[in-house]
Write an enzyme that holds these catalytic residues in place. Structure first.
Site, PDB file in Angstrom:
ATOM      1  N   SER A 688       0.930  -0.884   0.169  1.00 43.05           N
ATOM      2  CA  SER A 688      -0.175   0.010   0.275  1.00 43.05           C
ATOM      3  C   SER A 688       0.613   0.804   0.096  1.00 43.05           C
ATOM      4  O   SER A 688       2.443   1.257   0.636  1.00 43.05           O
ATOM      5  CB  SER A 688      -0.475   0.222   0.860  1.00 43.05           C
ATOM      6  N   HIS A 689       0.382   2.208   0.165  1.00 47.24           N
ATOM      7  CA  HIS A 689       0.906   3.221  -0.523  1.00 47.24           C
ATOM      8  C   HIS A 689       1.335   3.792   1.078  1.00 47.24           C
ATOM      9  O   HIS A 689       2.541   4.784   0.911  1.00 47.24           O
ATOM     10  CB  HIS A 689       0.403   4.329  -1.096  1.00 47.24           C
ATOM     11  N   LEU A 690       0.992   3.426   1.794  1.00 45.77           N
ATOM     12  CA  LEU A 690       1.519   3.907   3.501  1.00 45.77           C
ATOM     13  C   LEU A 690       2.611   2.866   4.023  1.00 45.77           C
ATOM     14  O   LEU A 690       3.743   3.271   4.064  1.00 45.77           O
ATOM     15  CB  LEU A 690       0.026   3.959   4.394  1.00 45.77           C
TER      16      LEU A 690
END
Length: 1104
Positions: A688-690
């Site tokens: 994920s981007h996080l």
């Protein structure tokens, strides 16, 4: 319930009717050794009817004691007032008390026990005169009305001593809408029927319809406090018989049923709240709408076989009060009277007692407080033969369970839950058609019976599921289940999984996320039926456990969404209304939690937790998952989300965040630059981007889905801790321990300094701006004219032609790239120039460099910038050139391609928008989408991200990549080097059903996770997907830049049911990833999708 123990001792139960906040629990502490000798407390356990403690002692023993609240850190809060005194009963009892209310003591199931407060000598005479009453539960196990009563105690009177309201609190400052209407109405309404009128008027006038959910929530809270006595009803001169109340109730019921049955405008939230209002309304059966209802009490008060004083008490306490101003307190008084006259058998005539019991039943019927058995029996005249058969099946099973009390084996309980669910489905089917406008009064009254019966069945399912959980614990709980799996058998899992299925079905019957309930039910039934596949090897067991874990996590998540809804709807409103009306602080503070704890969802969540614990035993995991390993030290703070302002101003120095929820596209240091580590209380895709940003910024990041470990974490809140995530050869280890603040701060400072140095090295790519109207072919796009994403896609298009000839470990590297065109750098500026907006644009852009985050200054400027850019449009010449590359009806996606994303030092993942589902035949929607991508360059998050990377705002440019929109079966993200341990031989992939927005949007859930070896071709399925929904773009209808969502049933998804397919797919993805890694010369972060048998690649950038 009495249990004889060795040495002549007995077991009895203390039950406390009181709520506490999450993380707290009740305990009892007292003078005797069986109550801890004032040194150690005896913990109480939550049940469907309150907090309980089973005590073992000798009959006749005496102990002074108090109830306490035990906080998460062990601190005790003692109830106020003098000590309670307990004389241990000889016959066994359940002794029910209320927090800080020793005057109301209820005993059930046995001889009365003495539990009281020793009053000072000068008060004892008054105490005796007031004569506390005890109330016994009904024979079929349903609680009496008085056990939920929190109002004033019954005071029997021999003359008319009823008083009108004296004083009160109606604080209207700061109130508006429904809350203000209720408080102002209550001030004018002393008695019950007037209070019911307040609710009727609110729900049926323009105010209630304008904000219907608000009106419903406030009404449900208000009525609940009235029915439990916390809002007192008084005589106020407006004398009406109970038929007045019945008529008002019928009008409220009609309005609620009209809302509930509306399938077009009524929301799930409104249906949840409406179900809480129905039990608080009186009945409007014909006998209660008659001119003179409930007359039996008048005859009882004039009998000649009872003492004169008792006659006077009945007349003045119940009869006259009921016929002037009926209220819930009249049922409490009647129950107390019945308990008194039946306490000593033979003291009063049998005929009198019988008539009083009949009247008590009639009064319960009026207040809709009848037991479930009584309520269901009342439906018989309206049921057909088949429906009666279904009801009798349930009643028979319930009767057998009632006969064994708290006992009953799991077979009996599961059988009763099945029968209950079937009966409830029958009743809801009958209610499905809605309420006709011309329905007769009798038909409406019968419909109320059906509605209350199905709500009562849901409540009783809560009881059954609670007893089933107790039976599970008694038979070994999670450990017993896990041990059976080691013997390659799943037979013990059949009943608990069946319990989850039935619990899910109950939620669906109540209208809660019905499509989601059906999908989960299908999955659980499929996994239970399939059992452990293969030969029962360790790998077969692991796959069984992972698949089941995914669905149980999904179930647990759905239960959390229900709890989150109640926490969204009630706490603030309960506080507003409670503070305005003077409701006790504890009742206000715990209102929402009490609603959660009383719901089927609460027991379902507990059952899921038990099963997930067993699966963790099977999989040899502890609930941890590491996204970024390392060491972080600092103070631990719990926050709702990773957003600016979530940390208190006192959070100086390095901190570690205990985060309740994440969307997956946050900035890992959005809460502050001093964030050294993150513990997220939910699973999150590794890619994920996080997760990517955590690795970029070197912020230690783990997730934890074990409730017990989260509780342990909370005990460290505010303390400096050392937070260690260590990767071992075959598993991930996470350890949390205390650490000296000085040592921790120095080590964290070194890590932060290193991360900051890396960020400072980021620079934007060189930009060459094209003139307005220029459109580039995909293969002509380069870094300077169109950004890294477009440039990479152009190179991907070239590589796609070569890929069919390449292999890795004998597996084809073939992939395709969707056709595309590029709107290059300079196009946005050209549009601004054409519209005369360039000076305004430059002025706002300059302000973003220095605007302060505090007090919303930066937000305001960013909003103005985005509004300005969003209003721009492509010139007609550009639209004509784009039209040459695509058919007019082709569904397209417009994607960001900035000069400050997809770079080796700054991926910019998720910072900028891509807008799917537009087409050229709808030019306005297409142009809006292009302008929306341009405008995403100036979101608050994007601006702050460039600040951190030390990239000037004026240096950021945006091109737009236009490609044909695919309709994928699966979308995926690949990292060609393991992102956790940096193993260069491993390709890790995460996949989701449908469009890739599922992986990028922060949808809660987990993807399929594959780990493929580039060298030997082996593939390991590490996790199964459990996202609730997939994104799909329809081929019909308006192409408006939006996509739709569809609930996913993983029992129909090939990747979840065909393990051979997962190996084949994993090998193909590994081959393509290896090929692209070699072609680009460095590890790659790749995005793509599977459409039928074809693999498409839509993006490749350097892996962070």
């Amino acid at each position: 319930m009495i249990v004889r123990c060795h040495g002549g001792k007995v077991k009895f139960r203390l039950r406390l009717d009181h709520q506490v906040e999450f993380g707290e629990h009740h305990a009892v502490i007292g003078s005797a050794d069986f109550m801890g000798s004032w040194k150690n407390h005896v913990s109480m356990t939550w049940t469907e009817s309150g907090w309980v403690a089973d005590i073992e002692a000798s009959p006749g023993d005496r102990a002074e004691f108090k109830y306490v609240i035990v906080a998460g850190d062990g601190r005790l809060t003692w109830e106020e007032g003098p000590n309670r005194v307990l004389d241990v009963p000889s016959g066994g009892s359940e002794i029910v008390s209320q927090w800080e209310n020793p005057d109301l003591v209820v005993t059930t199931n046995g001889a009365a026990a003495e539990a009281h407060v020793e009053a000072p000598v000068h008060e004892k005479k008054d105490k005796k005169e007031k004569a506390k009453e005890t109330v016994t539960a009904s024979s079929d196990g349903d609680m009496s009305f008085s056990q939920g009563w929190q109002g004033k105690n019954v005071a029997f009177m021999k003359a008319n001593e009823h008083t009108s309201r004296q004083g009160g609190k109606w604080e209207t400052a700061g109130l508006e809408g429904a809350a203000l209407r209720i408080v102002e109405g209550d001030k004018k309404s002393g008695n019950w029927w007037r209070k019911l009128e307040v609710v009727r008027d609110l729900l049926t006038d323009d105010l209630g319809k304008a904000d219907r959910l608000d009106a419903l929530v406030y009404s449900s809270t208000y009525l609940k406090w009235i029915s439990t006595g916390q809002i007192q009803c008084f005589e106020d001169g407006g004398h009406y018989r109970p038929n007045k109340h019945a008529e008002i109730s019928r009008m409220i019921f009609r309005e609620l049923e009209s809302i509930y049955s509306d399938k077009t405008t009524t929301t799930t939230e409104e249906r949840v709240v409406i179900r809480k209002i129905h039990p608080c309304l009186p009945s409007f059966k014909a006998e209660f709408t008659a001119a003179v209802p409930l007359t039996r009490i008048r005859d009882i008060a004039h009998r000649n076989d009872i003492p004169h004083d008792l006659k006077q008490e009945i007349k003045h306490t119940i009869q006259n009060k009921l016929h002037r101003n009926a209220g819930p307190e009249d049922l409490v008084a009647t129950e107390a009277l019945l308990a008194r006259v039946t306490k000593t058998p033979g003291e009063y005539s049998a005929a009198f007692v019988e008539q009083l019991k009949i009247f008590h039943g009639e009064l319960k019927d009026f207040f809709n407080a009848s037991s479930l058995t009584e309520r269901l029996d009342g439906l018989r005249p309206s049921l057909d033969e088949q429906q009666i058969s279904v009801m009798d099946n349930f009643m028979e099973k319930k009767k057998k369970l009632d006969e064994v009390g708290d006992g009953g084996n799991s077979d009996m309980l599961v059988g009763a839950m099945h029968a209950l669910t079937g009966l409830r489905a029958v009743l809801l089917k009958g209610l499905e058609s809605g309420l006709r406008n011309d329905a007769s009064d009798d038909a409406i009254a019968m419909r109320q019976k059906w509605r209350l019966s199905e709500i009562g069945l849901e409540d009783y399912f809560f009881v059954l599921l609670s007893r089933f959980l107790n039976a599970m614990d008694s038979s070994g709980g999670a450990k017993s289940l896990s041990e059976e799996i080691q013997s390659k058998s799943t037979s013990k899992w059949k009943q608990p999984l069946g319990g989850v299925v039935l619990g899910i079905r109950q939620l669906g019957l109540s209208g809660w996320q019905q499509a989601e309930c059906l999908a989960i039910e299908n999955e659980l039934m499929t996994w239970e039926k399939d059992g452990i596949c293969g030969k029962g090897s360790e790998e077969d067991i692991r796959m069984w456990g992972l698949r089941l874990k995914a669905t149980l996590d999904r179930t647990h998540r759905m239960a959390e969404t229900y709890s989150d809804l109640l926490l969204k709807l009630y706490p603030k409103r309960a506080q507003n209304l409670g503070n305005a009306l003077g409701i006790p602080e504890n009742s206000v503070r715990t209102y929402a939690e009490a609603e959660i704890r009383a719901s089927v969802v609460f027991q379902l969540s507990k059952l899921c937790t038990l099963l997930l614990k067993a699966i963790r035993f099977v999989l040899h995991t502890e609930g941890w998952d590491v996204l970024m390993p390392g060491i972080a030290c600092g103070k631990l703070f719990e926050v709702q989300k990773i957003v600016p302002g979530s940390l208190p101003s006192s959070a100086e120095g390095p901190v570690i965040l205990l985060v309740k929820q994440a969307d997956g596209d946050e900035e890992v240091r959005a809460a502050g630059p001093n964030v050294a580590g993150v513990i997220l209380q939910q699973e999150l895709p590794h890619l994920s981007h996080l997760g990517v940003r955590a690795r970029q910024e070197k912020v230690v990041f783990v997730t934890c889905d074990d409730d017990d470990k989260i509780k342990e974490m909370r005990s460290l809140l505010g303390k400096s801790i050392k937070y260690l995530c260590r990767l071992e050869s075959s598993s991930v280890g996470v350890r949390v321990s205390t650490q000296g603040a000085e040592q921790g701060a120095s080590s964290t400072a070194r890590e932060t300094e290193k991360g900051a140095h890396d960020e400072a090295s980021v620079s934007e790519s060189k930009v060459v701006k094209s003139s307005s109207g220029v459109i580039l072919d995909l293969k002509d796009a380069d870094l300077a004219t169109a950004g890294a994403k477009s440039s990479a896609c152009g190179k991907l298009a070239t590589l796609a032609e070569l890929s069919a000839e390449e292999q890795n470990n004998g597996v084809s590297c073939k992939f395709l790239v969707p056709p595309g065109l590029v709107i290059p750098f300079g196009s946005m500026e050209g549009a601004l120039e054409s519209s005369g907006s360039m000076d305004t644009f430059h002025d706002l852009l300059e302000q973003t460099e220095t605007a302060q985050v505090e007090e919303g200054e930066l937000d305001g400027i960013c909003n103005q910038l985005r509004e300005l850019v969003s209003s721009q449009r492509l010139p007609k010449s550009a639209m004509s050139k784009i039209a040459e590359g695509f058919s007019s009806d082709a569904r397209l996606i417009v994607r960001s391609s900035a000069n400050v994303e997809d770079l080796a030092g700054m991926s910019g993942a998720g910072l900028y928008d891509s807008i799917p589902n537009v087409k050229l035949s709808e030019p306005e929607n297409f142009c809006k989408a292009v302008a929306g991508v341009w405008a995403s360059l100036y979101t608050r998050r994007a601006v702050l991200s460039r600040r951190v990377a030390k990239v000037p705002q004026k240096a950021a440019s945006m091109a737009v990549l236009v490609q044909e929109l695919l309709a994928p079966d699966l979308s995926f993200v690949l990292h060609t080097v393991d992102p956790i341990d940096r193993n260069a031989q491993i390709v890790q992939g995460e996949l989701a059903a449908g469009l890739g927005e599922t992986l990028a949007s922060g949808t809660r859930g987990t993807p399929w996770r594959l780990s493929a070896n580039k060298v030997d071709g082996s593939v390991k399925l590490v996790a199964f997907a459990n996202f609730s929904e997939e994104f799909v773009a329809g081929r019909d209808g308006v192409a408006d830049g939006k996509v739709s969502k569809r609930v996913v049933d993983y029992s129909t998804k090939k990747l979840s049911v065909d393990l051979e397919y997962s190996v084949t797919l994993g090998q193909r993805l590994a081959a393509i990833g290896t090929f692209l890694e070699k072609s680009f010369g460095c590890p790659q972060d790749i995005e793509g999708c599977a459409v039928g048998e074809e693999i498409y690649i839509v993006q490749a950038r350097p892996q962070p």
